[in-house]
Design an enzyme around this catalytic site. Structure first.
Site, PDB file in Angstrom:
ATOM      1  N   GLY A 189       1.063  -1.530  -0.301  1.00  0.00           N
ATOM      2  CA  GLY A 189       0.376  -0.349   0.105  1.00  0.00           C
ATOM      3  C   GLY A 189       0.847   1.382  -0.054  1.00  0.00           C
TER       4      GLY A 189
ATOM      5  N   ASN B 129      -7.878   3.534   9.023  1.00  0.00           N
ATOM      6  CA  ASN B 129      -7.360   2.427   9.826  1.00  0.00           C
ATOM      7  C   ASN B 129      -7.508   2.926  11.069  1.00  0.00           C
ATOM      8  OD1 ASN B 129      -5.224   4.925   8.344  1.00  0.00           O
ATOM      9  ND2 ASN B 129      -3.752   3.991  10.136  1.00  0.00           N
TER      10      ASN B 129
ATOM     11  N   HIS C 193      -1.795  -7.894   2.334  1.00  0.00           N
ATOM     12  CA  HIS C 193      -1.289  -7.818   3.921  1.00  0.00           C
ATOM     13  C   HIS C 193      -2.708  -7.576   4.897  1.00  0.00           C
ATOM     14  CE1 HIS C 193       0.503  -5.079   6.461  1.00  0.00           C
ATOM     15  NE2 HIS C 193       0.768  -4.644   5.284  1.00  0.00           N
TER      16      HIS C 193
ATOM     17  N   CYS D  26       4.342   3.848  15.186  1.00  0.00           N
ATOM     18  CA  CYS D  26       4.914   4.352  13.769  1.00  0.00           C
ATOM     19  C   CYS D  26       5.947   2.772  14.053  1.00  0.00           C
ATOM     20  CB  CYS D  26       5.285   5.101  14.056  1.00  0.00           C
ATOM     21  SG  CYS D  26       6.351   5.697  15.396  1.00  0.00           S
TER      22      CYS D  26
HETATM   23  N1  PLP Z   1      -2.867   2.951   4.038  1.00  0.00           N
HETATM   24  C1  PLP Z   1      -3.379   2.359   5.030  1.00  0.00           C
HETATM   25  C2  PLP Z   1      -4.808   3.595   4.748  1.00  0.00           C
HETATM   26  C3  PLP Z   1      -2.958   1.950   6.149  1.00  0.00           C
HETATM   27  O1  PLP Z   1      -3.609   1.143   7.492  1.00  0.00           O
HETATM   28  C4  PLP Z   1      -1.672   1.564   5.980  1.00  0.00           C
HETATM   29  C5  PLP Z   1      -0.716   0.052   6.568  1.00  0.00           C
HETATM   30  O2  PLP Z   1      -1.206   0.374   8.250  1.00  0.00           O
HETATM   31  C6  PLP Z   1      -1.001   1.445   4.629  1.00  0.00           C
HETATM   32  C7  PLP Z   1      -1.431   2.706   3.740  1.00  0.00           C
HETATM   33  C8  PLP Z   1      -0.037   1.108   4.012  1.00  0.00           C
HETATM   34  O3  PLP Z   1      -0.181  -0.398   3.510  1.00  0.00           O
HETATM   35  P1  PLP Z   1       1.106  -1.237   3.419  1.00  0.00           P
HETATM   36  O4  PLP Z   1       1.508  -1.860   4.828  1.00  0.00           O
HETATM   37  O5  PLP Z   1       0.585  -2.541   2.705  1.00  0.00           O
HETATM   38  O6  PLP Z   1       2.494  -0.508   2.726  1.00  0.00           O
END
Ligand code: PLP
Length: 363
Positions: free
Chosen positions: A68, A137, A187, A307
């Protein structure tokens, strides 16, 4: 151990494990012309078709990434080039760090983006790239992305949607949303880490690469694709879905009832939310203290914004919602697809103990 931190990472789904293991056992680079290469290519393209079908994209509009974060950073860099950036106040750091100079789109007390403010921001200057996540999230709050997409189109702006937490948990149809691009992460839906995708609409299909490399992914993303992770991602996407949502929503409600009975407040409860996520504030008790106390009782949850150093920062999401001190006093409970009623009972018992002890100490 009770694992209630699905939004950090979901347990791997059996179909994803099987698909990843099978792909890992096969030799072949999809770029090679010989038979092994062609077999690898077929595996890659089957995964692409599956991801496209799950999320309402075209196969040509699915570009595999490492996850992501890469998909978000790429969309901001490539689709935002030469444009003003407008970013939702509660976006993930994957977007915020890629757009440090962006204008911030405010949210209301439930964490929902203010569309009147978006209209104003869009009218205020030259064409923009807007980043608005589908589901948050930390709180699970859903954003009015389809409406935002209409406003963006009318204003000649582009829209990037971070759907990392929404995919596999609510119905997701990229074409119907009307966005230009959308980020996914394997994941977060029960596939292996190390894969994700950027979905591209027809107007964004010719996106410039972030990593040029050897011209893979039709020249849009260099690097040999990690086939085991990608095959697992596709299998997880096919397995994730509405059956989980229907099962998890009442379990999430039971978690909330147990916590509220102990004096907790549910942040963002007034907005449409993901079925698996709740954000519980315990007034006067620091979030990390709650997380550690629950962990000692075998219950794994997270504080708003952990973090990579493991330190807990005050949540920018909750601060943007005007939560005041509660922004440092809220935990996130996110139910994985494996969650059971027994997990909820275990959480309720642990939370009762923790709230009784820590609330007394805080008083
Ligand atoms: N965007 C959101 C809303 C997320 O919650 C996260 C990961 O916590 C990410 C992006 C980043 O994804 P990745 O862990 O696949 O890099």
């Amino acid at each position: 151990m009770i694992y209630l931190d699905a939004n950090a990472t979901e347990p791997v789904r059996p179909a994803a494990l099987a698909a990843a293991a099978e792909a890992m056992g096969a030799v072949g680079n999809p770029a090679s012309v010989h038979a092994a290469g062609r077999a690898a290519r077929r595996r890659l393209e089957a995964a692409r078709e599956a991801v496209a079908a799950c999320f309402g994209a075209t196969a040509a509009g699915v570009v595999f990434t490492s996850g992501g974060t890469e998909a978000d950073a790429w969309a901001v860099a490539a689709l935002g080039r030469g444009r003003r950036l407008i970013v939702g106040a509660t976006e993930h750091d994957a977007v915020r760090a890629a757009a440090p100079e962006a204008a911030i789109l405010p949210v209301d007390a439930q964490g929902v983006a203010d569309l009147a403010a978006l209209r104003g921001l869009l009218a205020a200057g030259p064409p923009a790239l807007v980043c608005l996540m589908l589901a948050n999230n930390e709180t699970g709050t859903l954003q009015p992305v389809a409406e935002a997409a209409r406003l963006c189109r009318a204003a000649g702006a582009r829209l990037h949607v971070d759907a990392v937490q929404a995919a596999g948990r609510i119905r997701l149809d990229f074409a119907a949303l009307g966005a230009d691009s959308l980020a996914l992460s394997s994941h977060k839906l029960g596939g292996p880490a190390g894969a994700g995708a950027l979905l591209l609409g027809p107007d964004a299909a010719q996106i410039a690469p972030l990593i040029a490399g050897g011209g893979q992914e039709r020249g849009r993303r260099g690097g040999t694709p990690p086939l085991p992770a990608i095959a697992g991602f596709a299998a997880a996407a096919q397995e994730a879905g509405m059956a989980d949502a229907a099962r998890l929503a009442p379990l999430r409600d039971a978690v909330e009832q147990a916590a509220v009975a102990c004096g907790a407040l549910v942040l963002g409860a007034g907005a449409p939310r993901l079925p698996n996520t709740t954000c519980l504030a315990l007034p006067g008790v620091r979030a990390e203290t709650q997380v550690i106390a629950l962990d000692l009782l075998g219950v794994q949850v997270s504080a708003g914004a952990a973090c990579s150093s493991g330190k807990v920062a005050r949540s920018h999401v909750l601060a943007a919602m005007g939560a005041g001190d509660l922004a440092g006093e809220a935990i996130r409970v996110s139910l994985p697809w494996t969650a059971t009623a027994a997990d909820v009972d275990g959480f309720a018992e642990a939370y009762r103990q923790v709230a009784a002890r820590l609330s007394r100490a805080a008083a």
